[in-house]
Motif scaffolding. Structure first.
Motif, PDB file in Angstrom:
ATOM      1  N   TYR A 161       1.079  -0.837   0.272  1.00  0.00           N
ATOM      2  CA  TYR A 161      -0.153   0.174   0.069  1.00  0.00           C
ATOM      3  C   TYR A 161       0.208   1.106  -0.277  1.00  0.00           C
ATOM      4  N   LEU A 213     -15.627   6.091  -0.275  1.00  0.00           N
ATOM      5  CA  LEU A 213     -14.495   5.713  -0.290  1.00  0.00           C
ATOM      6  C   LEU A 213     -13.719   6.432   1.118  1.00  0.00           C
ATOM      7  N   ASP A 214     -14.290   8.127   0.888  1.00  0.00           N
ATOM      8  CA  ASP A 214     -13.355   9.063   2.018  1.00  0.00           C
ATOM      9  C   ASP A 214     -14.261   8.314   3.534  1.00  0.00           C
ATOM     10  N   SER A 217     -12.174   5.651   4.713  1.00  0.00           N
ATOM     11  CA  SER A 217     -10.589   6.167   4.486  1.00  0.00           C
ATOM     12  C   SER A 217      -9.771   7.334   5.659  1.00  0.00           C
ATOM     13  N   ASP A 221      -5.859   5.914   2.887  1.00  0.00           N
ATOM     14  CA  ASP A 221      -6.151   6.305   1.815  1.00  0.00           C
ATOM     15  C   ASP A 221      -6.440   5.492   0.897  1.00  0.00           C
ATOM     16  N   LEU A 222      -7.946   5.236   0.562  1.00  0.00           N
ATOM     17  CA  LEU A 222      -8.671   4.072  -0.055  1.00  0.00           C
ATOM     18  C   LEU A 222      -8.112   3.938  -1.811  1.00  0.00           C
ATOM     19  N   ARG A 223      -8.142   5.536  -1.911  1.00  0.00           N
ATOM     20  CA  ARG A 223      -7.473   5.885  -3.479  1.00  0.00           C
ATOM     21  C   ARG A 223      -6.122   5.154  -3.504  1.00  0.00           C
ATOM     22  N   LYS A 224      -5.396   5.162  -3.053  1.00  0.00           N
ATOM     23  CA  LYS A 224      -4.349   4.390  -2.775  1.00  0.00           C
ATOM     24  C   LYS A 224      -3.805   3.252  -3.570  1.00  0.00           C
TER      25      LYS A 224
END
Ligand SMILES: Nc1ncnc2c1ncn2[C@@H]1O[C@H](COP(=O)(O)OP(=O)(O)O)[C@@H](O)[C@H]1O
Ligand SMILES: O=P(O)(O)OC[C@H](O)CO
Length: 556
Positions: A161, A213-214, A217, A221-224
């Protein structure tokens, strides 16, 4: 001798306890099949894992096995026009996208290690908004809690991650990625029926939801994390092609989560049609048409399929333990060596003898959602024998199905006229008769019960024109069905149901206090691990936190 203009479609069915490859002809009849069971790993109470590489291997073996039969029967593999995939849903795989290496065992949909985490998430502001976006309530069941657990507790996962190399997928995405050859081709996709089980997907737009997702997170940070691209369930190109083995170069053109696939295989294309699949778990899907229905009675909103731009939705009632209860009697209690023998054992007694078995091995799912229940038997007396336990195990699924149908009626405003069934446990005539008695509508069981695999074949076949529309499927799998008509007196079924509901109430809170303490301890241990990691060398840490060994490879 097979004719040269024959057309076939292959179907990979990757279930919770076994993988299968079936080859269907255009009439929807399977002409070849190979099935393999694989290891069920239970490292701790409530934990359930699969080895991701073993799953891929089992699928490859099944392809080779079925193909051998197919060719021996005089067919040419060139007559296979497309391949569909259907899979157990929610089960979570994480891998390094630069190497294609799985970083931990797959955490299976039944796994309840995240019960405390689910409670923590539910207590955060905004948690009550999520179900309206993604269709699912927070629980141990969807993939998100499993992914968060992996990030918190597995060093290898966290390292990937941090390096920006972590890929997450459900089994469909993992299989498609691996069958295409892994990082070389990097085919990284999922369909909406699978993606809707992660909690990340907005059920209306079929895209990952920023709001969801926010929400998740706050620690990582799940956008990663790389998430698979969401593509239609039937597509000539998006799923790529098989990279090796006897079917090298053959296109994968359909993908459906197994419960959606069963609805398709039962041709539940009209709003108002429904099916109940009694596999490892049991899942009732009710087609609600082109708009999702967000349940207020403990059901899930899910995607039934997306064959063109417009998705079709379903209301779902999920039961965690069905056939796995039968296997529990076989493997853990030594009742017998064959599933059908459990049904025969249940037939040795005229009724449940007052016994109720709440098979809450993974907590209770729909419509109750009790994370802190465990399996509990009520009503044991000197009269109780093994036949009663077998009978109560089958009945538990039928009771939950009745509760789900009642919830569905409240959510949809419609009463079902009949219920189509399939899955391994539907082989039990006693179970199906009990079901008819408890829901008071006819139960329709098809002769060919590989409807899940058939559904994936249909999705794949549509993409390449093997079938052009639903009309062409009218005659598929219509012959030889069995109808179970309700026979029990209403007074008796009401009495049984009342007793079941009382038993469910008595299960609540079984683990609450103990689990909270354990969760705290586990969190402290994990924290300790994280500080150690800063101080110690990479090699030492990896040794300490290596993935859990297979401690139990007996089949569930
Ligand atoms: N005659 C039977 N009576 C009761 N249960 C059965 C019978 N035949 C199969 N099963 C159960 O059905 C389950 C397998 O069903 P299947 O649809 O293949 O599941 P999955 O796709 O989840 O692997 C097993 O748990 C098995 O014990
Ligand atoms: O393995 P099954 O057939 O019980 O299905 C698993 C489900 O997809 C889990 O949601």
């Amino acid at each position: 001798m097979a004719s040269s203009d024959e057309v076939f479609v292959g179907s990979i069915d990757q279930g919770t306890t076994s993988s299968r490859f079936l080859i269907f002809d255009k009439a929807g009849e399977p002409v070849a099949v190979h099935q393999e069971e694989f290891s069920q790993i239970y490292p701790n109470p409530g934990w359930h894992e699969h080895d991701p590489e073993e799953i891929v291997k089992s699928v490859e073996n099944c392809i080779e096995g079925a193909l051998k039969i197919f060719e021996k029967d005089g067919h040419s593999k060139d007559s296979i026009k497309a391949i569909g995939i259907t899979d157990q849903r929610e089960t979570t795989v994480v891998w390094d996208r630069t190497t294609g290496e799985a970083l931990y065992n797959a955490i299976v949909w039944t796994d309840t290690r995240t019960a405390a985490l689910a409670r923590e998430l539910k207590s955060r502001p905004g948690s009550d908004k999520l179900q309206d976006i993604c269709g699912l309530p927070i629980s141990t069941y969807p993939s998100v809690t499993k992914l968060l657990w992996l990030l918190r507790n597995q060093e290898k996962v966290r390292k990937a991650y941090e390096a920006g190399n972590l890929a997450f997928g459900t089994i469909d995405a993992w299989l498609i990625y691996k069958l295409n050859g892994g990082p070389d081709k990097n085919v990284f996709v999922s369909d909406p029926t699978n993606a809707s089980r992660t909690m990340f997907m907005d059920i209306r737009t079929l895209k990952y939801s920023d709001e969801v997702l926010d929400f998740f997170s706050y620690e990582f940070d799940l956008r990663k994390v790389a998430l698979p691209e969401i593509v239609r369930s039937s597509d000539p190109k998006a799923f790529g092609q098989i990279a090796s083995g006897s079917l090298k170069g053959f296109p994968i053109t359909g993908c459906l989560g197994d419960q959606s696939a069963a609805l398709v295989g039962q041709k539940g294309f009209e709003p108002g049609s429904a099916k109940n699949t009694y596999g490892t778990g049991c899942f009732l899907l009710y087609n609600v048409g082109e708009k999702p229905v967000i349940s207020t009675h403990g059901l899930l909103a899910t995607v039934a399929y997306q064959f063109d731009e417009k998705p079709v939705y379903a209301l779902e009632g999920s039961i965690a333990v069905a056939g796995s209860g039968v296997k529990f009697l076989m493997h853990n209690l030594g009742f017998s060596h064959a599933s059908h023998k459990i049904s025969e054992l249940a037939e040795t007694v005229p009724d449940n003898g007052g016994l109720v078995f709440v098979t809450a091995f993974s907590g209770l799912f729909a419509p109750y959602w009790i994370d802190d229940a465990h399996g509990t038997m009520f009503g044991i007396t000197h009269h109780t024998e093994r036949g009663h336990i077998a009978r109560a195990t089958l009945e538990a699924v039928c009771f939950q199905t009745k509760a789900i149908l009642d919830a569905m009626e409240k959510d949809s405003g419609h009463k079902l006229a009949e219920l189509k069934v399939d899955g391994g446990m539907s082989n039990s005539a006693l179970c199906m008769q009990t079901q008819a008695d408890l829901v008071s509508i006819p139960i329709i069981r098809p002769k060919m019960r590989e409807t899940t695999a058939l559904g994936a074949a249909i999705a794949a076949g549509f993409a390449v024109g093997v079938w052009k529309d639903f009309d062409e499927l009218k005659e598929v799998n219509t012959k030889g069905q069995t109808v179970f008509e309700p026979k029990m007196k209403a007074k008796e079924s009401k009495r049984m149901l009342k007793r079941w509901e009382r038993a469910v109430d008595m299960c609540r809170g079984w683990l609450a206090e103990e689990e909270a303490e354990e969760a705290e301890e586990a969190e402290e241990d994990a924290e300790e691990g994280r500080s150690k990691e800063a101080a110690e060398t990479k090699g030492e840490v990896e040794k300490e936190m290596a993935p859990v060994e297979k401690v139990d490879s007996k089949l569930a």
